[in-house]
Design a protein around this motif. Sequence first.
Motif, PDB file in Angstrom:
ATOM      1  N   PRO A  10     -10.164 -21.754 -21.274  1.00 44.91           N
ATOM      2  CA  PRO A  10     -11.134 -22.855 -21.295  1.00 44.91           C
ATOM      3  C   PRO A  10     -10.463 -23.964 -20.522  1.00 44.91           C
ATOM      4  CG  PRO A  10     -10.030 -22.769 -23.301  1.00 44.91           C
ATOM      5  CD  PRO A  10      -9.970 -21.380 -22.508  1.00 44.91           C
ATOM      6  N   ASP A  11      -9.070 -23.912 -20.081  1.00 47.00           N
ATOM      7  CA  ASP A  11      -8.369 -24.819 -19.456  1.00 47.00           C
ATOM      8  C   ASP A  11      -6.898 -24.524 -19.050  1.00 47.00           C
ATOM      9  OD1 ASP A  11      -6.314 -25.788 -21.461  1.00 47.00           O
ATOM     10  OD2 ASP A  11      -8.014 -26.647 -22.572  1.00 47.00           O
ATOM     11  N   ASP A  12      -6.455 -25.431 -18.297  1.00 52.75           N
ATOM     12  CA  ASP A  12      -5.118 -24.728 -17.610  1.00 52.75           C
ATOM     13  C   ASP A  12      -4.044 -24.273 -18.583  1.00 52.75           C
ATOM     14  OD1 ASP A  12      -6.414 -24.895 -15.158  1.00 52.75           O
ATOM     15  OD2 ASP A  12      -5.140 -26.532 -14.619  1.00 52.75           O
ATOM     16  N   ALA A  13      -4.302 -24.985 -19.770  1.00 50.20           N
ATOM     17  CA  ALA A  13      -3.159 -24.735 -20.781  1.00 50.20           C
ATOM     18  C   ALA A  13      -3.582 -23.876 -22.036  1.00 50.20           C
ATOM     19  CB  ALA A  13      -2.593 -26.248 -21.318  1.00 50.20           C
ATOM     20  N   THR A  14      -4.663 -23.297 -22.121  1.00 48.15           N
ATOM     21  CA  THR A  14      -5.197 -22.711 -23.160  1.00 48.15           C
ATOM     22  C   THR A  14      -6.070 -21.262 -22.901  1.00 48.15           C
ATOM     23  OG1 THR A  14      -5.872 -24.626 -24.115  1.00 48.15           O
ATOM     24  CG2 THR A  14      -6.880 -22.927 -25.220  1.00 48.15           C
ATOM     25  N   LEU A  15      -5.943 -20.450 -24.055  1.00 51.05           N
ATOM     26  CA  LEU A  15      -6.104 -18.889 -23.786  1.00 51.05           C
ATOM     27  C   LEU A  15      -6.737 -18.646 -25.068  1.00 51.05           C
ATOM     28  CD1 LEU A  15      -5.966 -15.910 -22.663  1.00 51.05           C
ATOM     29  CD2 LEU A  15      -3.734 -15.903 -23.415  1.00 51.05           C
ATOM     30  N   ILE A  16      -7.870 -18.109 -25.007  1.00 49.69           N
ATOM     31  CA  ILE A  16      -8.589 -17.550 -26.321  1.00 49.69           C
ATOM     32  C   ILE A  16      -8.792 -16.092 -26.266  1.00 49.69           C
ATOM     33  CG2 ILE A  16     -10.514 -17.845 -27.902  1.00 49.69           C
ATOM     34  CD1 ILE A  16     -10.658 -20.840 -26.579  1.00 49.69           C
ATOM     35  N   LEU A  17      -8.493 -15.230 -27.133  1.00 49.26           N
ATOM     36  CA  LEU A  17      -8.904 -14.001 -27.225  1.00 49.26           C
ATOM     37  C   LEU A  17      -9.589 -13.729 -28.443  1.00 49.26           C
ATOM     38  CD1 LEU A  17      -5.993 -13.680 -25.459  1.00 49.26           C
ATOM     39  CD2 LEU A  17      -6.465 -11.296 -26.052  1.00 49.26           C
ATOM     40  N   LEU A 130      -7.606 -15.397 -31.574  1.00 47.94           N
ATOM     41  CA  LEU A 130      -6.128 -15.941 -31.122  1.00 47.94           C
ATOM     42  C   LEU A 130      -6.434 -17.031 -30.105  1.00 47.94           C
ATOM     43  CD1 LEU A 130      -3.074 -13.790 -30.673  1.00 47.94           C
ATOM     44  CD2 LEU A 130      -3.573 -15.287 -29.043  1.00 47.94           C
ATOM     45  N   THR A 131      -5.901 -18.083 -30.503  1.00 44.29           N
ATOM     46  CA  THR A 131      -5.820 -19.275 -29.547  1.00 44.29           C
ATOM     47  C   THR A 131      -4.431 -19.670 -29.064  1.00 44.29           C
ATOM     48  OG1 THR A 131      -8.065 -19.909 -30.368  1.00 44.29           O
ATOM     49  CG2 THR A 131      -6.750 -21.739 -28.943  1.00 44.29           C
ATOM     50  N   HIS A 132      -4.052 -19.397 -28.080  1.00 41.37           N
ATOM     51  CA  HIS A 132      -2.735 -19.879 -27.584  1.00 41.37           C
ATOM     52  C   HIS A 132      -2.877 -21.069 -26.464  1.00 41.37           C
ATOM     53  CE1 HIS A 132       1.434 -18.061 -26.687  1.00 41.37           C
ATOM     54  NE2 HIS A 132       1.655 -19.227 -26.650  1.00 41.37           N
ATOM     55  N   SER A 133      -2.252 -22.279 -27.061  1.00 39.14           N
ATOM     56  CA  SER A 133      -2.098 -23.390 -26.123  1.00 39.14           C
ATOM     57  C   SER A 133      -1.123 -24.061 -25.887  1.00 39.14           C
ATOM     58  CB  SER A 133      -3.457 -24.179 -26.862  1.00 39.14           C
ATOM     59  OG  SER A 133      -2.593 -24.707 -28.230  1.00 39.14           O
ATOM     60  N   ARG A 134      -1.168 -25.093 -25.297  1.00 35.96           N
ATOM     61  CA  ARG A 134       0.087 -25.916 -24.701  1.00 35.96           C
ATOM     62  C   ARG A 134       0.951 -25.055 -23.639  1.00 35.96           C
ATOM     63  NH1 ARG A 134       2.000 -28.329 -30.611  1.00 35.96           N
ATOM     64  NH2 ARG A 134       0.056 -29.369 -31.299  1.00 35.96           N
ATOM     65  N   PHE A 135       0.239 -24.366 -22.923  1.00 30.96           N
ATOM     66  CA  PHE A 135       1.130 -23.595 -21.955  1.00 30.96           C
ATOM     67  C   PHE A 135       1.424 -24.733 -20.782  1.00 30.96           C
ATOM     68  CE2 PHE A 135      -1.127 -19.817 -23.193  1.00 30.96           C
ATOM     69  CZ  PHE A 135      -0.329 -19.063 -23.366  1.00 30.96           C
ATOM     70  N   THR A 137       2.329 -24.002 -17.613  1.00 31.52           N
ATOM     71  CA  THR A 137       1.732 -23.596 -16.481  1.00 31.52           C
ATOM     72  C   THR A 137       0.615 -22.691 -16.535  1.00 31.52           C
ATOM     73  OG1 THR A 137       3.066 -21.659 -15.910  1.00 31.52           O
ATOM     74  CG2 THR A 137       4.069 -24.062 -15.342  1.00 31.52           C
ATOM     75  N   VAL A 138      -0.303 -22.681 -15.418  1.00 27.11           N
ATOM     76  CA  VAL A 138      -1.379 -21.557 -15.387  1.00 27.11           C
ATOM     77  C   VAL A 138      -0.965 -20.279 -15.342  1.00 27.11           C
ATOM     78  CG1 VAL A 138      -3.211 -20.809 -14.124  1.00 27.11           C
ATOM     79  CG2 VAL A 138      -2.907 -23.302 -14.495  1.00 27.11           C
ATOM     80  N   GLU A 139       0.480 -19.966 -14.572  1.00 22.84           N
ATOM     81  CA  GLU A 139       1.202 -18.882 -14.558  1.00 22.84           C
ATOM     82  C   GLU A 139       1.246 -18.371 -15.898  1.00 22.84           C
ATOM     83  OE1 GLU A 139       4.556 -16.355 -12.059  1.00 22.84           O
ATOM     84  OE2 GLU A 139       4.595 -18.795 -12.383  1.00 22.84           O
ATOM     85  N   SER A 140       2.027 -19.272 -16.673  1.00 23.35           N
ATOM     86  CA  SER A 140       2.394 -18.748 -18.161  1.00 23.35           C
ATOM     87  C   SER A 140       1.152 -18.485 -18.951  1.00 23.35           C
ATOM     88  CB  SER A 140       3.242 -19.784 -18.851  1.00 23.35           C
ATOM     89  OG  SER A 140       3.620 -19.498 -19.862  1.00 23.35           O
ATOM     90  N   ARG A 141       0.110 -19.106 -18.863  1.00 20.71           N
ATOM     91  CA  ARG A 141      -0.987 -18.763 -19.629  1.00 20.71           C
ATOM     92  C   ARG A 141      -1.466 -17.529 -19.081  1.00 20.71           C
ATOM     93  NH1 ARG A 141      -6.396 -21.371 -17.413  1.00 20.71           N
ATOM     94  NH2 ARG A 141      -5.925 -19.651 -16.164  1.00 20.71           N
ATOM     95  N   ASP A 142      -1.660 -17.171 -17.863  1.00 22.20           N
ATOM     96  CA  ASP A 142      -2.436 -15.903 -17.308  1.00 22.20           C
ATOM     97  C   ASP A 142      -1.167 -14.714 -17.528  1.00 22.20           C
ATOM     98  OD1 ASP A 142      -4.263 -17.451 -16.296  1.00 22.20           O
ATOM     99  OD2 ASP A 142      -3.637 -17.522 -14.283  1.00 22.20           O
ATOM    100  N   ASN A 143      -0.093 -14.893 -17.596  1.00 20.33           N
ATOM    101  CA  ASN A 143       0.872 -14.013 -18.102  1.00 20.33           C
ATOM    102  C   ASN A 143       0.699 -13.591 -19.344  1.00 20.33           C
ATOM    103  OD1 ASN A 143       1.962 -13.680 -15.449  1.00 20.33           O
ATOM    104  ND2 ASN A 143       3.868 -14.923 -15.903  1.00 20.33           N
ATOM    105  N   HIS A 144       0.539 -14.499 -20.502  1.00 21.49           N
ATOM    106  CA  HIS A 144       0.179 -14.276 -21.711  1.00 21.49           C
ATOM    107  C   HIS A 144      -1.064 -13.888 -22.097  1.00 21.49           C
ATOM    108  CE1 HIS A 144       3.909 -16.896 -22.471  1.00 21.49           C
ATOM    109  NE2 HIS A 144       3.847 -16.435 -23.676  1.00 21.49           N
ATOM    110  N   ALA A 145      -2.007 -13.951 -21.109  1.00 18.98           N
ATOM    111  CA  ALA A 145      -3.321 -13.365 -21.250  1.00 18.98           C
ATOM    112  C   ALA A 145      -3.168 -11.904 -21.135  1.00 18.98           C
ATOM    113  CB  ALA A 145      -4.387 -13.932 -20.307  1.00 18.98           C
ATOM    114  N   GLN A 146      -2.476 -11.534 -20.282  1.00 20.25           N
ATOM    115  CA  GLN A 146      -2.231 -10.082 -19.952  1.00 20.25           C
ATOM    116  C   GLN A 146      -1.694  -9.342 -21.127  1.00 20.25           C
ATOM    117  OE1 GLN A 146      -0.173  -9.625 -16.122  1.00 20.25           O
ATOM    118  NE2 GLN A 146      -2.004  -9.434 -15.034  1.00 20.25           N
TER     119      GLN A 146
END
Length: 162
Positions: A10-17, A130-135, A137-146
């Motif tokens: 949803p944004d540069d610092a958040t990932l939801i699975l 699973l909501t992972h937030s406060r990344f 960088t975008v790179e960190s968010r995307d690495n964690h998404a994988q």
Amino acid sequence: MKMNSEVQKPDDATLILRRLLNAPQELVFQAWTSAEHITQWMRPDPGMVCPLAIMDLRVGGKFRIQMKMPDGEFFTAVGVFQEVKAPERLVYTWDWEKDGSGEEFGEVEGKPSLLTVEFLQRGERTELVLTHSRFATVESRDNHAQGWGRITESFARFVEKE
């Protein structure tokens, strides 16, 4: 029937699975929070193993999950539980140890992100959100998404065979 995880950014610092699991809520919560079980399913990379997990499952309690790559490199996640509402919800910080190869808590990088994990009862099944937030960088968010994508696959195989 295989159900893959739905991933949202949803944004540069958040990932939801989101993942619907063919397992009851209590079992899913127990598997996610038991050190003994975590060492069996925590696999963010192919060939990675989880030799050690420590879980002090209470508000203010710490966790440590040590993951080891086939080449011997360690990735050790640590954090503190901020909310524990069994079997429905967990909120905890997520940071990385600088070395991570020892058996005790080590020096952390000091860039904690935040994990909120919900276990929603859906009849006989459980929806894991699973909501992972406060990344940082975008790179960190995307690495964690994988990584989280592979972890939820491994976790689903674990709880659905139980």
